[in-house]
Design a protein around this motif. Structure first.
Motif, PDB file in Angstrom:
ATOM      1  N   LEU A  24      44.120  -8.730  25.480  1.00 21.26           N
ATOM      2  CA  LEU A  24      42.699  -8.511  25.268  1.00 21.26           C
ATOM      3  C   LEU A  24      42.139  -9.670  24.464  1.00 21.26           C
ATOM      4  CD1 LEU A  24      42.538  -4.726  24.296  1.00 21.26           C
ATOM      5  CD2 LEU A  24      41.688  -5.770  26.395  1.00 21.26           C
ATOM      6  N   PHE A  68      47.855  -5.391  13.848  1.00 20.97           N
ATOM      7  CA  PHE A  68      47.814  -4.245  14.738  1.00 20.97           C
ATOM      8  C   PHE A  68      48.762  -4.465  15.912  1.00 20.97           C
ATOM      9  CE2 PHE A  68      44.542  -1.672  12.969  1.00 20.97           C
ATOM     10  CZ  PHE A  68      43.647  -2.538  12.360  1.00 20.97           C
ATOM     11  N   LEU A  83      39.941  -9.716  16.477  1.00 17.09           N
ATOM     12  CA  LEU A  83      41.388  -9.631  16.585  1.00 17.09           C
ATOM     13  C   LEU A  83      41.883 -10.784  17.446  1.00 17.09           C
ATOM     14  CD1 LEU A  83      40.459  -6.567  16.056  1.00 17.09           C
ATOM     15  CD2 LEU A  83      42.739  -6.002  16.916  1.00 17.09           C
ATOM     16  N   TYR A 114      48.396  -8.155  17.281  1.00 14.42           N
ATOM     17  CA  TYR A 114      47.156  -8.842  16.942  1.00 14.42           C
ATOM     18  C   TYR A 114      47.056  -8.928  15.426  1.00 14.42           C
ATOM     19  CZ  TYR A 114      45.604  -7.812  21.719  1.00 14.42           C
ATOM     20  OH  TYR A 114      45.489  -7.734  23.093  1.00 14.42           O
ATOM     21  N   GLY A 158      42.769   2.384  12.709  1.00 12.83           N
ATOM     22  CA  GLY A 158      42.990   1.417  13.773  1.00 12.83           C
ATOM     23  C   GLY A 158      41.868   1.461  14.792  1.00 12.83           C
ATOM     24  N   LEU A 159      42.036   0.723  15.875  1.00 16.88           N
ATOM     25  CA  LEU A 159      40.996   0.659  16.901  1.00 16.88           C
ATOM     26  C   LEU A 159      41.171   1.788  17.911  1.00 16.88           C
ATOM     27  CD1 LEU A 159      41.187  -2.342  15.802  1.00 16.88           C
ATOM     28  CD2 LEU A 159      40.202  -2.984  17.998  1.00 16.88           C
ATOM     29  N   LEU A 188      39.581   3.094  21.742  1.00 15.10           N
ATOM     30  CA  LEU A 188      38.748   2.754  22.879  1.00 15.10           C
ATOM     31  C   LEU A 188      37.522   3.666  22.898  1.00 15.10           C
ATOM     32  CD1 LEU A 188      38.373   1.140  25.504  1.00 15.10           C
ATOM     33  CD2 LEU A 188      39.572   2.996  26.675  1.00 15.10           C
ATOM     34  N   GLN A 205      44.323   0.197  26.340  1.00 15.29           N
ATOM     35  CA  GLN A 205      45.329  -0.109  25.327  1.00 15.29           C
ATOM     36  C   GLN A 205      45.218   0.897  24.192  1.00 15.29           C
ATOM     37  OE1 GLN A 205      46.893  -3.586  24.407  1.00 15.29           O
ATOM     38  NE2 GLN A 205      46.110  -4.817  26.079  1.00 15.29           N
ATOM     39  N   PHE A 241      46.170   1.490  20.192  1.00 11.58           N
ATOM     40  CA  PHE A 241      46.468   0.720  18.990  1.00 11.58           C
ATOM     41  C   PHE A 241      47.129   1.581  17.922  1.00 11.58           C
ATOM     42  CE2 PHE A 241      44.552  -3.478  19.388  1.00 11.58           C
ATOM     43  CZ  PHE A 241      43.853  -3.327  20.570  1.00 11.58           C
ATOM     44  N   GLY A 242      48.015   0.953  17.166  1.00 11.90           N
ATOM     45  CA  GLY A 242      48.577   1.585  15.992  1.00 11.90           C
ATOM     46  C   GLY A 242      47.599   1.543  14.838  1.00 11.90           C
ATOM     47  N   PRO A 243      47.951   2.163  13.704  1.00 12.42           N
ATOM     48  CA  PRO A 243      47.037   2.258  12.560  1.00 12.42           C
ATOM     49  C   PRO A 243      46.934   0.989  11.745  1.00 12.42           C
ATOM     50  CG  PRO A 243      49.083   3.375  12.080  1.00 12.42           C
ATOM     51  CD  PRO A 243      49.169   2.962  13.500  1.00 12.42           C
ATOM     52  N   GLY A 244      47.831   0.035  11.979  1.00 10.71           N
ATOM     53  CA  GLY A 244      47.739  -1.234  11.282  1.00 10.71           C
ATOM     54  C   GLY A 244      48.647  -1.343  10.072  1.00 10.71           C
ATOM     55  N   GLY A 257      33.411  -8.701  16.211  1.00 19.30           N
ATOM     56  CA  GLY A 257      33.124  -7.394  15.622  1.00 19.30           C
ATOM     57  C   GLY A 257      31.743  -7.335  15.002  1.00 19.30           C
ATOM     58  N   GLN A 264      36.263   0.870  15.311  1.00 20.71           N
ATOM     59  CA  GLN A 264      37.198   0.976  14.189  1.00 20.71           C
ATOM     60  C   GLN A 264      36.481   1.661  13.033  1.00 20.71           C
ATOM     61  OE1 GLN A 264      38.454  -2.735  12.345  1.00 20.71           O
ATOM     62  NE2 GLN A 264      40.454  -1.863  11.857  1.00 20.71           N
ATOM     63  N   TYR A 266      35.594  -1.232  21.693  1.00 19.02           N
ATOM     64  CA  TYR A 266      36.477  -0.510  20.791  1.00 19.02           C
ATOM     65  C   TYR A 266      35.722  -0.238  19.497  1.00 19.02           C
ATOM     66  CZ  TYR A 266      40.735  -1.126  23.529  1.00 19.02           C
ATOM     67  OH  TYR A 266      41.692  -1.060  24.510  1.00 19.02           O
ATOM     68  N   LYS A 284      34.726   1.768  28.658  1.00 20.30           N
ATOM     69  CA  LYS A 284      35.136   0.590  29.413  1.00 20.30           C
ATOM     70  C   LYS A 284      34.427   0.563  30.759  1.00 20.30           C
ATOM     71  CE  LYS A 284      39.136   2.594  31.768  1.00 20.30           C
ATOM     72  NZ  LYS A 284      40.611   2.524  31.995  1.00 20.30           N
ATOM     73  N   PHE A 326      35.425  -3.879  27.608  1.00 24.91           N
ATOM     74  CA  PHE A 326      35.697  -2.745  26.742  1.00 24.91           C
ATOM     75  C   PHE A 326      34.829  -2.807  25.484  1.00 24.91           C
ATOM     76  CE2 PHE A 326      39.690  -1.810  28.914  1.00 24.91           C
ATOM     77  CZ  PHE A 326      40.053  -3.045  29.409  1.00 24.91           C
ATOM     78  N   PHE A 334      38.940 -10.497  22.078  1.00 24.73           N
ATOM     79  CA  PHE A 334      37.952  -9.746  21.318  1.00 24.73           C
ATOM     80  C   PHE A 334      36.815 -10.629  20.834  1.00 24.73           C
ATOM     81  CE2 PHE A 334      39.734  -5.555  20.568  1.00 24.73           C
ATOM     82  CZ  PHE A 334      41.070  -5.718  20.894  1.00 24.73           C
ATOM     83  N   GLY A 335      35.655 -10.005  20.695  1.00 25.23           N
ATOM     84  CA  GLY A 335      34.580 -10.605  19.925  1.00 25.23           C
ATOM     85  C   GLY A 335      34.871 -10.431  18.443  1.00 25.23           C
ATOM     86  N   PHE A 395      33.859  -3.513  18.399  1.00 25.25           N
ATOM     87  CA  PHE A 395      34.397  -4.729  19.002  1.00 25.25           C
ATOM     88  C   PHE A 395      34.205  -4.694  20.514  1.00 25.25           C
ATOM     89  CE2 PHE A 395      36.621  -6.615  15.461  1.00 25.25           C
ATOM     90  CZ  PHE A 395      36.945  -5.549  14.640  1.00 25.25           C
TER      91      PHE A 395
END
Lengths: 113, 112
Positions: free
Chosen positions: A101, B90, B43, B35, A43-44, A46, B101, B103-106, A106, A38, A36, A49, A34, A103-104, A89
């Motif tokens: 998930l 998050f 994350l 996360y 927030g993140l 998608l 997935q 995600f919420g706003p944090g 970023g 931001q 993502y 993918k 994936f 993640f890298g 990300f």
């Protein structure tokens, strides 16, 4: 264990430049991959993918191809805009059907007019 | 649909205080997770749940508790806040049999 490595940022480009953000991974099995994005203060989301080898994910002019032989999933865009400025990300799905998930770290992209 | 919602958006705590970060989703998703995002580290998974009544630890679970009494809610509890827990948190959810997935706003948490 599984891991994702992204190129270090920040990346600063002029508008209409070509973008590549490198991503390589280590995984057992056959994870989904994936990207993502931001945007500042959000927030993140998608971006795209790919679920199996040689699949190409694409969205909003961004593309990435799942390369099993090089364990890579590099993000590319032919002509970036100021509105593409964000943190990107790379991630892979963890083993087992758990929704995890990995993640890298970023990569921050700044596009200047 | 509201998607994934998180409250509060910002919180400042003193060392040793406890609090609960709320997460809710209205998409009937089986999978939910928490996360934390720290500069230069991407994350990292704290806890996750594959369904109501089932939770498990992620990569960095120490200092956090979770429970999943309903499909919709997945609160994250900080038992005794420490400065090392200063981060952006998050919540995410996904449907079974899918990859995507949401995600919420944090929640931006600062522990003094």
């Amino acid at each position: 264990g599984d891991s994702v490595t992204q190129m270090e940022g920040p990346v600063t480009l002029s508008e209409e430049a070509f973008l590549t953000i490198n991503c390589t991974y280590t995984a057992t099995g056959y994870p989904s991959l994936f990207w993502y994005v931001q945007y500042p203060g959000e927030g993140l989301q998608l971006l795209l993918k790919a679920t199996k080898a040689d699949d190409k994910g694409s969205n909003k002019g961004f593309e990435a191809t799942y390369r099993k032989e090089t364990t890579s999933f590099h993000l590319e865009k032919g002509s970036v805009q100021v509105s593409d400025s964000a943190v990107y990300f790379c991630a892979l799905s963890g083993s087992g059907n758990t929704g995890k998930l990995i993640f890298g770290q970023g990569t921050t992209l700044q596009v200047k007019p | 649909n509201a998607g994934v919602t998180q409250t509060p958006k910002f919180q400042v705590l003193k060392t040793g205080q406890s609090m609960t970060l709320q997460c809710a989703q209205d998409m009937n998703h089986e999978y939910m997770s928490w996360y934390r995002q720290d500069p230069g580290m991407g994350l990292r998974l704290i806890h996750y749940s594959v369904g109501a009544g089932i939770t498990d630890q992620g990569e960095v679970p120490n200092g956090y508790n979770v429970s999943r009494s309903t499909t919709e809610d997945f609160p994250l509890r900080l038992l005794s806040a420490a400065p090392s827990q200063t981060s952006v948190y998050f919540c995410a959810s996904k449907a079974g049999g899918t990859d995507t997935q949401y995600f919420g706003p944090g929640t931006r948490l600062t522990v003094l």
